[in-house]
Design an enzyme around this catalytic site. Structure first.
Site, PDB file in Angstrom:
ATOM      1  N   LYS A  24      23.640   3.343  26.598  1.00  0.00           N
ATOM      2  CA  LYS A  24      22.632   2.986  27.600  1.00  0.00           C
ATOM      3  C   LYS A  24      21.613   1.983  27.023  1.00  0.00           C
ATOM      4  O   LYS A  24      21.553   1.769  25.807  1.00  0.00           O
ATOM      5  CB  LYS A  24      21.927   4.268  28.075  1.00  0.00           C
ATOM      6  N   TYR A  30      26.190   6.391  39.734  1.00  0.00           N
ATOM      7  CA  TYR A  30      25.447   7.652  39.718  1.00  0.00           C
ATOM      8  C   TYR A  30      25.300   8.268  41.117  1.00  0.00           C
ATOM      9  O   TYR A  30      24.426   9.111  41.317  1.00  0.00           O
ATOM     10  CB  TYR A  30      24.059   7.437  39.111  1.00  0.00           C
ATOM     11  N   ARG A  35      31.767  14.591  24.605  1.00  0.00           N
ATOM     12  CA  ARG A  35      30.613  15.393  25.040  1.00  0.00           C
ATOM     13  C   ARG A  35      30.004  16.144  23.853  1.00  0.00           C
ATOM     14  O   ARG A  35      28.786  16.290  23.756  1.00  0.00           O
ATOM     15  CB  ARG A  35      31.030  16.391  26.131  1.00  0.00           C
ATOM     16  N   ASN A  43      18.500   8.996  27.170  1.00  0.00           N
ATOM     17  CA  ASN A  43      19.288   9.839  26.257  1.00  0.00           C
ATOM     18  C   ASN A  43      20.486   9.098  25.673  1.00  0.00           C
ATOM     19  O   ASN A  43      21.464   9.710  25.276  1.00  0.00           O
ATOM     20  CB  ASN A  43      19.650  11.174  26.911  1.00  0.00           C
ATOM     21  N   HIS A  61      26.147   7.944  27.767  1.00  0.00           N
ATOM     22  CA  HIS A  61      26.778   8.651  28.879  1.00  0.00           C
ATOM     23  C   HIS A  61      28.199   8.957  28.474  1.00  0.00           C
ATOM     24  O   HIS A  61      28.840   8.138  27.813  1.00  0.00           O
ATOM     25  CB  HIS A  61      26.810   7.781  30.151  1.00  0.00           C
ATOM     26  N   GLU A  91      35.285   6.921  36.844  1.00  0.00           N
ATOM     27  CA  GLU A  91      34.321   6.073  36.149  1.00  0.00           C
ATOM     28  C   GLU A  91      35.008   4.891  35.462  1.00  0.00           C
ATOM     29  O   GLU A  91      34.487   3.767  35.483  1.00  0.00           O
ATOM     30  CB  GLU A  91      33.535   6.917  35.135  1.00  0.00           C
TER      31      GLU A  91
HETATM   32  P1  ATP Z   1      25.558  11.616  31.556  1.00  0.00           P
HETATM   33  O1  ATP Z   1      26.143  11.805  32.921  1.00  0.00           O
HETATM   34  O2  ATP Z   1      24.598  10.444  31.446  1.00  0.00           O
HETATM   35  O3  ATP Z   1      26.589  11.636  30.471  1.00  0.00           O
HETATM   36  P2  ATP Z   1      24.957  14.391  31.508  1.00  0.00           P
HETATM   37  O4  ATP Z   1      26.312  14.580  32.114  1.00  0.00           O
HETATM   38  O5  ATP Z   1      24.660  15.101  30.213  1.00  0.00           O
HETATM   39  O6  ATP Z   1      24.658  12.871  31.249  1.00  0.00           O
HETATM   40  P3  ATP Z   1      23.853  14.639  34.168  1.00  0.00           P
HETATM   41  O7  ATP Z   1      23.437  15.951  34.703  1.00  0.00           O
HETATM   42  O8  ATP Z   1      25.142  14.046  34.625  1.00  0.00           O
HETATM   43  O9  ATP Z   1      23.844  14.751  32.562  1.00  0.00           O
HETATM   44  O10 ATP Z   1      22.671  13.602  34.429  1.00  0.00           O
HETATM   45  C1  ATP Z   1      22.917  12.216  34.379  1.00  0.00           C
HETATM   46  C2  ATP Z   1      21.760  11.532  33.684  1.00  0.00           C
HETATM   47  O11 ATP Z   1      20.598  11.677  34.498  1.00  0.00           O
HETATM   48  C3  ATP Z   1      21.383  12.128  32.343  1.00  0.00           C
HETATM   49  O12 ATP Z   1      22.117  11.587  31.268  1.00  0.00           O
HETATM   50  C4  ATP Z   1      19.912  11.767  32.235  1.00  0.00           C
HETATM   51  O13 ATP Z   1      19.746  10.454  31.699  1.00  0.00           O
HETATM   52  C5  ATP Z   1      19.439  11.758  33.666  1.00  0.00           C
HETATM   53  N1  ATP Z   1      18.739  12.992  33.975  1.00  0.00           N
HETATM   54  C6  ATP Z   1      19.284  14.232  34.163  1.00  0.00           C
HETATM   55  N2  ATP Z   1      18.361  15.147  34.413  1.00  0.00           N
HETATM   56  C7  ATP Z   1      17.154  14.486  34.398  1.00  0.00           C
HETATM   57  C8  ATP Z   1      15.796  14.866  34.578  1.00  0.00           C
HETATM   58  N3  ATP Z   1      15.462  16.128  34.846  1.00  0.00           N
HETATM   59  N4  ATP Z   1      14.852  13.890  34.484  1.00  0.00           N
HETATM   60  C9  ATP Z   1      15.173  12.605  34.212  1.00  0.00           C
HETATM   61  N5  ATP Z   1      16.442  12.184  34.019  1.00  0.00           N
HETATM   62  C10 ATP Z   1      17.413  13.105  34.107  1.00  0.00           C
HETATM   63 MG    MG Z   2      26.972  13.500  33.834  1.00  0.00          MG
END
Ligand code: ATP
Ligand code: MG
Length: 138
Positions: free
Chosen positions: A10, A50, A86, A113, A116, A127
């Site tokens: 990211k 997303y 993961r 974070n 992804h 994706e």
């Molecule tokens: P990713 O899909 O990015 O790999 P993930 O699967 O661990 O991450 P998801 O639940 O899919 O997490 O959320 C997608 C992304 O949305 C997260 O990576 C994070 O950057 C953002 N996100 C999730 N929860 C929050 C939150 N409470 N506040 C801000 N951003 C969030």
């Molecule tokens: Mg995710």
């Protein structure tokens, strides 16, 4: 089982010069980069990617963050690549991420974070096809 997954470094990771360390880590752990493209995502691309989160309160912030600078899009291949990626990434919130994971080592907040990774075979396929050729799904 050899499988493919989709990964993004990211904008916060690219901005802080973490590409080499993160790709190096994937390679050390047996994941091979089989496709890659560096680009800045447009709003439409990011919102489509997303879309599953569009009702979530953080959706606007998420799209802002992922379009804030260039990203590195990758298809990774390896044994149990989806789960392995993961595990290497760590928990979504860096505060909860296990020692040694990318998010524990490098991430500053849940919104930034660093990486992804697809969470299941179906999302990996969708994706990969969203950003690369359908033929790369594998
Ligand atoms: P990713 O899909 O990015 O790999 P993930 O699967 O661990 O991450 P998801 O639940 O899919 O997490 O959320 C997608 C992304 O949305 C997260 O990576 C994070 O950057 C953002 N996100 C999730 N929860 C929050 C939150 N409470 N506040 C801000 N951003 C969030
Ligand atoms: Mg995710």
């Amino acid at each position: 089982m050899t499988e493919r997954t989709f990964s993004i470094i990211k904008p916060d990771g690219v901005r802080r010069n973490l590409i080499g360390r993160i790709v190096g880590r994937f390679e050390e752990e047996g994941l091979k980069v089989v496709a890659a493209q560096m680009k800045r995502l447009g709003r439409y691309e990011a919102e489509g990617f997303y879309a599953i989160h569009k009702e979530r309160p953080f959706f606007g912030e998420l799209v802002e963050s992922v379009t804030s600078g260039p990203v590195l899009l990758m298809v990774l291949e390896g044994e149990n690549a989806i789960l392995k990626n993961r595990e290497i990434m760590g928990a979504t919130n860096p505060a909860d991420a296990a020692e040694g994971t990318i998010r524990k080592l490098y991430s500053q907040s849940i919104g930034e974070n660093t990486v992804h990774g697809s969470d299941a075979p179906e999302t990996a396929a969708t994706e990969i096809a969203w950003f690369f050729a359908q033929s790369l799904v594998g």
